[in-house]
Design an enzyme around this catalytic site. Sequence first.
Site, short mmCIF file in Angstrom:
data_model
loop_
_atom_site.label_atom_id
_atom_site.label_comp_id
_atom_site.label_asym_id
_atom_site.label_seq_id
_atom_site.Cartn_x
_atom_site.Cartn_y
_atom_site.Cartn_z
N THR A 105 0.86 -1.19 0.00
CA THR A 105 0.00 0.00 0.00
C THR A 105 0.88 1.23 0.00
O THR A 105 2.06 1.17 0.39
CB THR A 105 -0.87 0.10 1.27
OG1 THR A 105 0.01 0.18 2.41
CG2 THR A 105 -1.83 -1.05 1.42
N ASP A 106 0.30 2.36 -0.40
CA ASP A 106 0.96 3.61 -0.10
C ASP A 106 0.82 3.81 1.42
O ASP A 106 0.01 3.15 2.07
CB ASP A 106 0.30 4.77 -0.87
CG ASP A 106 1.20 6.00 -0.91
OD1 ASP A 106 2.18 6.05 -0.14
OD2 ASP A 106 0.93 6.92 -1.70
N TRP A 107 1.60 4.72 1.96
CA TRP A 107 1.68 4.85 3.42
C TRP A 107 0.33 5.25 4.03
O TRP A 107 -0.19 6.31 3.73
CB TRP A 107 2.78 5.84 3.76
CG TRP A 107 4.13 5.18 3.94
CD1 TRP A 107 4.96 5.33 5.01
CD2 TRP A 107 4.81 4.25 3.06
NE1 TRP A 107 6.09 4.54 4.85
CE2 TRP A 107 6.02 3.87 3.68
CE3 TRP A 107 4.50 3.67 1.84
CZ2 TRP A 107 6.92 2.96 3.10
CZ3 TRP A 107 5.38 2.77 1.26
CH2 TRP A 107 6.58 2.43 1.90
N GLY A 162 -2.43 3.79 3.33
CA GLY A 162 -3.43 3.71 2.26
C GLY A 162 -4.51 2.69 2.57
O GLY A 162 -4.26 1.65 3.17
#
Length: 815
Positions: free
Chosen positions: A309-311, A313
């Site tokens: 995931t993005d941070w 996310g």
Amino acid sequence: MKNRIQKTAKVSLLTALVVSSLSWDALPKKEYDPVITINGFTFTDLNRNGKLDLYEDYRLPVSQRVQDLVSQMTDEEKASMLMGTGMPGFDGLTPVVGAVEGRVPGAAGITFAIERLGIPGVILADGPAGLRIKPIRENDQNTYYCTAFPVGTALASSWNETLIENVGKAMGNEVKEYGVDVLLAPALNIHRNPLCGRNFEYYSEDPLVSGKIAAAMVKGIQSNGVGTSIKHFAANNQETNRLSINEHISERAMREIYLKGFEITVKESDPWTVMSSYNLINGTYTSARKDLLTDILRDEWGFKGIVMTDWFGGYAGFSAIAAKDATSNVTQQLIAGNDLLMPGLPAQKASILENMKNGKLSKAVVDTNVKRILEFILKSPVMKQYKYSDKPDLKGNAAVTREAASEGMVLLKNDKNVLPYTSQSAPIAVFGVTSYDFIAGGTGSGDVNEAYTVSLIEGLTKAGYPLDEELKKMYTPFAAKEKAAELESRKKRGMLALPERLPELQLDTKLIAQKATSSELAIITIGRNSGEGGDRKVADDFNLAADEIALIDNVSKAFHAKGKKVVVILNIGGVIETASWKDKVDGILLSWQPGQEGGNSVADVFSGKVNPSGKLTMTFPVQYTDTPSSKNWLGTPAANPVEVTYEEGVYVGYRYYTTFNVKPSYEFGYGKSYTQFQYSGVKVDQPVFAKQLTVSVTVKNTGKTSGKEVVQLYLSAPSKSIDKPKEELKAFGKTKLLNPGESETLTMVLTPKDLASFLESKSAWMAEAGTYTVGVGASSLDIKGKATFKVPEEITVEKVKKAFAPDVTFMELKP
Ligand code: BGC
């Protein structure tokens, strides 16, 4: 040069958040020799049990080693392995002060280490303009500066895949030698709208350019034996409410525009990891979409790595890291094929364990994801116990960035050959605060902690140009003061505060008139900066501000009155308005944000040492409202958007401008040279398309200076079954440095998929029967030669699973 204190004082997401970790280095050293020798092979007894386990035997297939490892892991360890080790200060983790930093301070995250099995934590650090780590460490005399390379728009404008691969090699060298395993780069979201605050990190409004440039970058970085994470997958096209915005996008627009670049990158360069984006598409977070992460990415494209995931996310934001939000999609994310949750929160781990127990999360899903993560860890430098030097080739890499930046510069205007400018007898009057405080790159996670930035003034001076001393004396302290105030204000505004434009120095018109007498040429730099966490505005950002317009007006009037010329340097990361003022000046050089050697790179082009060969990878519209997505930009409700409808469909960028006959200020693909090129002999190798077709063209340098030319191939397909853009870029090439009189024949290949559009009604990529026209040219509006071929019968190029079921109905734009 920027001094160190100024640079490290910069506030952004990741300097403020320090990663704590269980790292390999932190493993307690046991009084035990872990080397096992069998038949002359040496192995590490990673779990120190005195025998060679299957997973420790590097001669065995990875799948067998991983299977053995998983069989030795507890559920607790598996749950931990599915996420990073967290960010201190969030969700009950140790707060920042006094936190233990991982082995590379300033990295963005680290994977879970299983001490008892000897599995180390893998370090992930940002990109994409270079490696982002902390340059200075506590109780350490050494420095850890990294090279700030040109931003994404600048690199892509070179259209030179070999050059980009070299930049990647240089970046990867810093990643590896500073002990990092994965660079969180490249970033290749589509420039859907010129106001997206992170466009500077991305490459283009066109997916082919984005994909080809990203693939070259991945190849270069990964040639060092370190990984990449291509991001943000997918359609992360605005920063406003990026963690919660629901985007309504048709399947066709997704596949033809927003996914195509990722498809090319995955297929051509095999990135180790993919980072899912923050946003939702048609009602579901991208990190929880099985159609995106499994059906398309893995089954259709053959991706073999891991998805992270993005941070933070997959839930509504790090402002409210409420455990209940953070865990609401965890199971769905893992089932969808998002293997790794970053940066990882204790609540997420608890949720995984609970759902493993109650059966909502099957052992099969957990094991599949854990296995993929282990496979990824097994190939990392830290697993191979690579002894990094902390001494990357910073000097060599400075030369790489200097060259790359000059090749990415775009000469927008050059009346009466004002450039190259070679006279060094009389001073040049250099105006504009940005000339004295040059911008290497944007802010946020994409910002690099470089040791210095060469300003325009420094670059020109080193190249031997005399500059007006009085202006220098006025501007230098002014720029320093304004810059300090800007940094201070950003610091006060917090973690993801956006950079602000520095105001222009108010100059008396009499003084400008004097300079028009005493100097030979005027340079005005217009600067723009933007960053992660916010989008740009039309007023005073896309459009010039009143003080900038006044500066251009006053300087042009005064210099033209004396028969002298004015050159504008655009030190910007994304598109600005140019139509209203471009006629007032003689030359415009778009230098982009060219990295730490910026001033030198500009001087190289200014002086003619380098002949500009960059071309625009996006449209510069006449006015912002010409942009097709301006009608629905940022979404509704306007005050705090929760949803946005991509009504423009596939008509993004030049696909819109050419199809709807909207004249831009500078079109996609445009860029001038100090020489001229003649195109001839555009032809196809067969009149009827069989399996693939080759297009060739001969390009001759008919001018007086050596130069390179970017050649673009646009295809116009028949559009009886569905509407199609008037032309689409399907291939491009760049000549070598051609001497005056020299020619080169370029060939470009078209495959069935290049001919195809995506038909939602058939869930297939279809190439229609009929006549296709190939236009080869110097830009999207400057087609130099055409050829046609026929497709006798409709071709079903690829049938796929249906994806992106709509969550609302809406009308898409049609010609
Ligand atoms: C950004 C990513 C970045 C990550 C880790 C996020 O805020 O969107 O691009 O890689 O942080 O720093």
